[in-house]
Design an enzyme around this catalytic site. Structure first.
Site, PDB file in Angstrom:
ATOM      1  N   HIS A 132       0.837  -1.206   0.000  1.00  0.00           N
ATOM      2  CA  HIS A 132       0.000   0.000   0.000  1.00  0.00           C
ATOM      3  C   HIS A 132       0.868   1.250   0.000  1.00  0.00           C
ATOM      4  O   HIS A 132       0.636   2.188  -0.783  1.00  0.00           O
ATOM      5  CB  HIS A 132      -0.907  -0.022   1.237  1.00  0.00           C
ATOM      6  CG  HIS A 132      -1.693   1.233   1.446  1.00  0.00           C
ATOM      7  ND1 HIS A 132      -2.996   1.386   1.010  1.00  0.00           N
ATOM      8  CD2 HIS A 132      -1.364   2.402   2.052  1.00  0.00           C
ATOM      9  CE1 HIS A 132      -3.432   2.592   1.332  1.00  0.00           C
ATOM     10  NE2 HIS A 132      -2.464   3.232   1.966  1.00  0.00           N
ATOM     11  N   GLU A 133       1.881   1.276   0.855  1.00  0.00           N
ATOM     12  CA  GLU A 133       2.735   2.458   0.953  1.00  0.00           C
ATOM     13  C   GLU A 133       3.588   2.645  -0.299  1.00  0.00           C
ATOM     14  O   GLU A 133       3.783   3.773  -0.765  1.00  0.00           O
ATOM     15  CB  GLU A 133       3.621   2.359   2.205  1.00  0.00           C
ATOM     16  CG  GLU A 133       2.852   2.299   3.522  1.00  0.00           C
ATOM     17  CD  GLU A 133       1.900   3.476   3.710  1.00  0.00           C
ATOM     18  OE1 GLU A 133       2.198   4.588   3.200  1.00  0.00           O
ATOM     19  OE2 GLU A 133       0.848   3.303   4.343  1.00  0.00           O
ATOM     20  N   HIS A 162       1.599   4.391  -2.936  1.00  0.00           N
ATOM     21  CA  HIS A 162       1.544   5.852  -2.814  1.00  0.00           C
ATOM     22  C   HIS A 162       2.718   6.488  -3.551  1.00  0.00           C
ATOM     23  O   HIS A 162       2.562   7.515  -4.225  1.00  0.00           O
ATOM     24  CB  HIS A 162       1.605   6.272  -1.337  1.00  0.00           C
ATOM     25  CG  HIS A 162       0.297   6.202  -0.616  1.00  0.00           C
ATOM     26  ND1 HIS A 162      -0.855   6.803  -1.094  1.00  0.00           N
ATOM     27  CD2 HIS A 162      -0.044   5.616   0.568  1.00  0.00           C
ATOM     28  CE1 HIS A 162      -1.850   6.595  -0.237  1.00  0.00           C
ATOM     29  NE2 HIS A 162      -1.383   5.877   0.768  1.00  0.00           N
TER      30      HIS A 162
END
Length: 270
Positions: free
Chosen positions: A140-141, A144
């Site tokens: 998820h990170e 980004h």
């Protein structure tokens, strides 16, 4: 002296040239155009400086990579995820990736622009996270960073502060100088400007696909957020937060799991 008409044309040109999707379309279906007025190199430099300062502070406090076992877990998981980033954007395979773990009870992790990963030990310790669940968070990170959400947030902040006409007046040679004036605020901007709901949803979707391609069970993202929801019972309702509510997040992830499951099975050789 530029006229209003000239500035208007410059604004339009700036917007048209700055609006694009940073990642390739894929199974996760993320292809929204983004406002990216600030130069990528400027944002990456700001982030690298901020990340270096964070590492130095953690080193002084003896909280940097204190748990070698957890560091090895996080590093192994991260490398498997990074090996798949070329699906979304080939240039990311050449980023100067860094992976570190900070001893910190917060349930948090981040990946700054350019591939600077930090995982807080609280994620593994407080949630008793499995490798698949850690992959969901780190994926998820990383997403980004792939989507350049930090650069997008900073661009939006500059527009709000200076206005499009002021920004357009700098296009053609001095926009970089204007951005450079805020280079010292890299850490403040990155951490004080929260991701919007759509950015969070995009990171959820790409992160799920990234983990599946790396051979991590995408269903772990659902179990992870159930743990997060239990650990954050006092989280505000969705309309009061920039983040999707945990309930909606779980529903969205559950709906996407069947689409990426074949990628996971292929990666596992099943």
């Amino acid at each position: 002296m530029p006229t209003i008409k000239t500035l208007g044309i410059a604004c339009l040109c700036a917007l048209l040239s700055a609006c694009a999707s940073t990642t390739n379309n894929s199974v996760s279906g993320v292809q929204r155009s983004q406002l990216l007025l600030l130069p990528s190199a400027t944002v990456d430099k700001m982030s690298a400086q901020s990340y270096t300062q964070t590492l130095q502070d953690a080193q002084k406090n003896h909280t940097l990579n204190a748990d070698k076992t957890l560091l090895n877990r996080v590093t192994t998981i991260s490398h498997r995820l990074i090996a798949q980033v070329g699906v979304f954007r080939p240039d990311a395979t050449k980023w100067k990736w860094e992976i570190n773990v900070e001893k910190n009870d917060q349930l948090n992790a981040y990946c700054m622009p350019g591939g600077k990963i930090m995982v807080f030990s609280g994620l593994a310790e407080k949630l008793n996270a499995t490798d698949d669940e850690l992959a969901a968070v780190i994926g998820h990170e990383i997403s980004h960073a792939l989507r350049e959400h930090g650069r997008e947030r900073m661009s939006q902040a500059y527009v709000q502060q200076f206005g499009l006409q002021a920004l357009a007046a700098y296009i053609g040679g001095t926009a970089g100088n204007m951005a450079a004036q805020g280079a010292s605020m890299g850490s403040q901007l990155f951490f004080s400007l929260p991701n919007g709901r759509e950015q969070e949803r995009e990171a959820d979707r790409i992160g799920l696909e990234l983990a599946a391609r790396a051979g991590y069970n995408p269903e772990a993202a659902v179990s992870l957020w159930k743990k997060m929801m239990a650990a954050n019972k006092e989280a505000p309702p969705e309309f009061l937060s920039t983040h999707p509510s945990s309930e909606n997040r779980i529903k969205d992830l559950q709906a996407l799991v069947p689409k990426v499951m074949p990628l996971y099975l292929a990666a596992k050789g099943k």
